[in-house]
Design a protein around this motif. Structure first.
Motif, short mmCIF file in Angstrom:
data_model
loop_
_atom_site.label_atom_id
_atom_site.label_comp_id
_atom_site.label_asym_id
_atom_site.label_seq_id
_atom_site.Cartn_x
_atom_site.Cartn_y
_atom_site.Cartn_z
N TRP A 197 0.84 -1.20 0.00
CA TRP A 197 0.00 0.00 0.00
C TRP A 197 0.87 1.25 0.00
O TRP A 197 0.62 2.21 -0.72
N ARG A 369 -10.60 -4.25 5.21
CA ARG A 369 -9.94 -3.68 6.38
C ARG A 369 -8.70 -4.45 6.81
O ARG A 369 -8.01 -4.03 7.73
N LEU A 371 -5.01 -5.61 6.48
CA LEU A 371 -3.73 -5.28 5.85
C LEU A 371 -3.12 -6.54 5.27
O LEU A 371 -3.08 -7.58 5.95
N PHE A 440 -6.43 0.18 -3.91
CA PHE A 440 -5.95 0.70 -2.63
C PHE A 440 -6.68 2.00 -2.31
O PHE A 440 -6.93 2.83 -3.20
N THR A 441 -7.03 2.16 -1.06
CA THR A 441 -7.62 3.42 -0.63
C THR A 441 -6.57 4.52 -0.65
O THR A 441 -5.38 4.28 -0.69
N TRP A 443 -4.89 8.02 1.20
CA TRP A 443 -4.54 8.36 2.59
C TRP A 443 -5.79 8.86 3.34
O TRP A 443 -6.02 8.48 4.49
N LEU A 446 -8.16 5.95 4.05
CA LEU A 446 -7.63 5.11 5.11
C LEU A 446 -7.91 5.71 6.48
O LEU A 446 -8.31 5.00 7.42
N ARG A 450 -10.50 3.31 7.89
CA ARG A 450 -9.57 2.29 8.40
C ARG A 450 -9.50 1.08 7.47
O ARG A 450 -9.17 -0.02 7.90
N TRP A 452 -7.90 -0.66 3.95
CA TRP A 452 -6.76 -0.59 3.03
C TRP A 452 -7.21 -0.72 1.59
O TRP A 452 -6.48 -0.31 0.68
N TRP A 453 -8.40 -1.28 1.39
CA TRP A 453 -8.92 -1.51 0.06
C TRP A 453 -10.31 -0.88 -0.07
O TRP A 453 -11.05 -0.79 0.91
#
Length: 473
Positions: A197, A369, A371, A440-441, A443, A446, A450, A452-453
């Motif tokens: 990420w 969510r 990682l 990917f999300t 910043w 995220l 919370r 990551w995707w």
């Protein structure tokens, strides 16, 4: 023959062999822990059925003589123990012929596994391990000076790995020539790692530098392996740094680690460590090494021609023993990541309001969510094939429906390949699969979610399936 050995590479040889044995250990461990569900007698692609179709000459393997799940497990765990003994240096305490026999048995055991592994073992690093493992048989042990011919053959392997990967990129996807492939790769690679990420969100100018550096390392630096020291060692060092960068940015089984191991064999440690006085090599050993060198050079014709071909093939074996192979990776880059999400329900009849629960895999993305985890050098074979299946259903033709059937029966071996089983008490009544687009999300996303995707539904991959029948609802 004084020219036959190169004592300055005494330590390089020892480090190479111990590290190669460690890779073998991981490979056999993966085979022992995953084979029942994938290729066991009741597996998704059973070995006995494969052996009935394929003759010995096309797929030489110990299992043509006998197969049972217990026998396969015994071979795999024997490989683990033998590899562990080699890591510990057992071969260096034994006579030369015994040490060579240990390496030969290890190679033969893994060849037997790969040659019945079918699609689960159709990865370039399987052939790479076998090719490097075959050459390791003839490297001698601590009691002998390294044979210079085998050291050069190891550099030839490393050259084909790196140069082949560089050529397939330049000849393949236009984004490699435009230096833009890493705008997508960290996000769309088969199995992202915990840092992927962050790599994806590096500034785009830095991505351009990464791609340019990759071209230099794979297209120019490999030629330097055949120059005198210290240039050859410096070239190998650059390759090691590049491979460590790849280790940090994703999960590629043992491909990167094995490339590092090969590069170590090209580094001269003699300025820092003095080799002990070693006796002359026995004549039978010198004759054998010369004969093997001639064999490898003869078998190198087709892989070398492949490098020069405009229709260069990636990861191809030209003989059933995998002695000399063609390598390459990521000739094309996906711009969009698609993932197959497998879900089940325990409701007897599927309807519009049916509640579906997802199976989570160990390595491939699922829960947005979660990682991504680090698994390499361990190889999660089912997770990798799920990535290929998302690219095209053709990759899943032979194995996906049998996989679903084992979920419907609650097969323990198959469930052990997964991270979670949402039906611990009884198998589901129906299982379906749907394709999602994952990205990917940012910043900001995220911080707010919370996650990551971010994912969106694309299409159905398999309609709801039940044991009694396979039909859409």
């Amino acid at each position: 023959m004084e020219w036959f050995t190169e004592p300055d590479y005494w330590l390089s040889r020892l480090v190479f062999q111990r590290a190669l044995a460690a890779v073998y250990l991981v490979a056999f461990l993966a085979a022992a822990l995953q084979f029942r569900a994938l290729i066991g007698s009741r597996g998704i692609l059973p070995v006995p059925a494969y052996l009935r179709r394929v003759p010995w000459r096309e797929s030489p393997t110990l299992f043509h003589l006998h197969y049972s799940d217990r026998f396969f497990a015994g071979c795999a765990w024997a490989g683990v123990l033998l590899a562990a003994a080699l890591v510990a240096g057992a071969a260096d305490r034994l006579p030369l012929w015994t040490a060579m026999l240990m390496w030969a048995v290890l190679w033969a055991l893994y060849l037997s596994v790969v040659n019945v592994g079918q699609t689960w073992y159709a990865f370039g690093w399987e052939s790479l391990l076998l090719e490097a493992g075959f050459l390791a048989v003839f490297l001698g042990n601590e009691r002998t000076a390294p044979p210079v011919l085998v050291l050069w053959l190891l550099r030839w392997v490393l050259f084909r790995v790196e140069f082949g990967a560089g050529l397939i990129k330049i000849r393949g996807d236009l984004c490699w020539r435009k230096l833009t492939c890493l705008d997508y790769h960290h996000e769309t690679q088969p199995m992202p790692g915990p840092l992927s990420w962050f790599f994806h969100h590096l500034p785009r100018p830095l991505h351009r530098v990464e791609v340019a550096a990759n071209h230099v390392t794979q297209l120019l630096v490999p030629v330097l392996l055949f120059t005198p020291q210290p240039v050859a060692g410096a070239a190998a060092g650059l390759m090691i740094l590049t491979q460590l960068w790849l280790v940090l940015s994703g999960n590629f089984a043992w491909l990167n680690w094995l490339t590092i191991v090969l590069a170590v064999s090209a580094i001269d440690f003699s300025p820092w460590v003095t080799a002990p006085d070693l006796p002359a090599s026995p004549l039978w050993y010198e004759v054998l090494v010369i004969a093997v060198t001639a064999l490898v050079l003869a078998l190198s014709y087709r892989p070398a021609r492949n490098l020069l071909s405009r229709r260069q093939a990636m990861n191809r074996s030209y003989d059933p023993l995998h002695l000399v192979n063609a390598y390459g990776a990521f000739g094309s880059i996906s711009r969009v990541r698609q993932e197959i999400v497998v879900e089940g329900t325990d409701e007897p009849v599927v309807h519009r309001g049916t509640v579906w629960r997802a199976y989570e895999f160990k390595g491939k993305p699922g829960d947005p969510r979660r990682l991504p985890r680090q698994f390499a050098p361990y190889h999660l074979r089912l997770d990798w094939m799920m990535w290929f299946a998302a690219l095209s259903p053709a990759y899943a033709y032979a194995w996906f429906d049998p996989f679903v059937e084992r979920l419907l029966t609650g097969d323990p071996a198959t469930l052990r390949l997964l991270r979670t089983n949402p039906f611990p008490d009884a198998p589901p009544t129906h299982v379906r699969a749907r394709v999602y687009r994952y990205r990917f999300t940012t910043w900001r996303e995220l911080r707010e979610t919370r996650a990551w995707w971010h994912r969106t539904l694309v299409r159905e991959f398999r309609p709801p399936m039940a044991l009694a029948r396979t039909a859409p609802y």
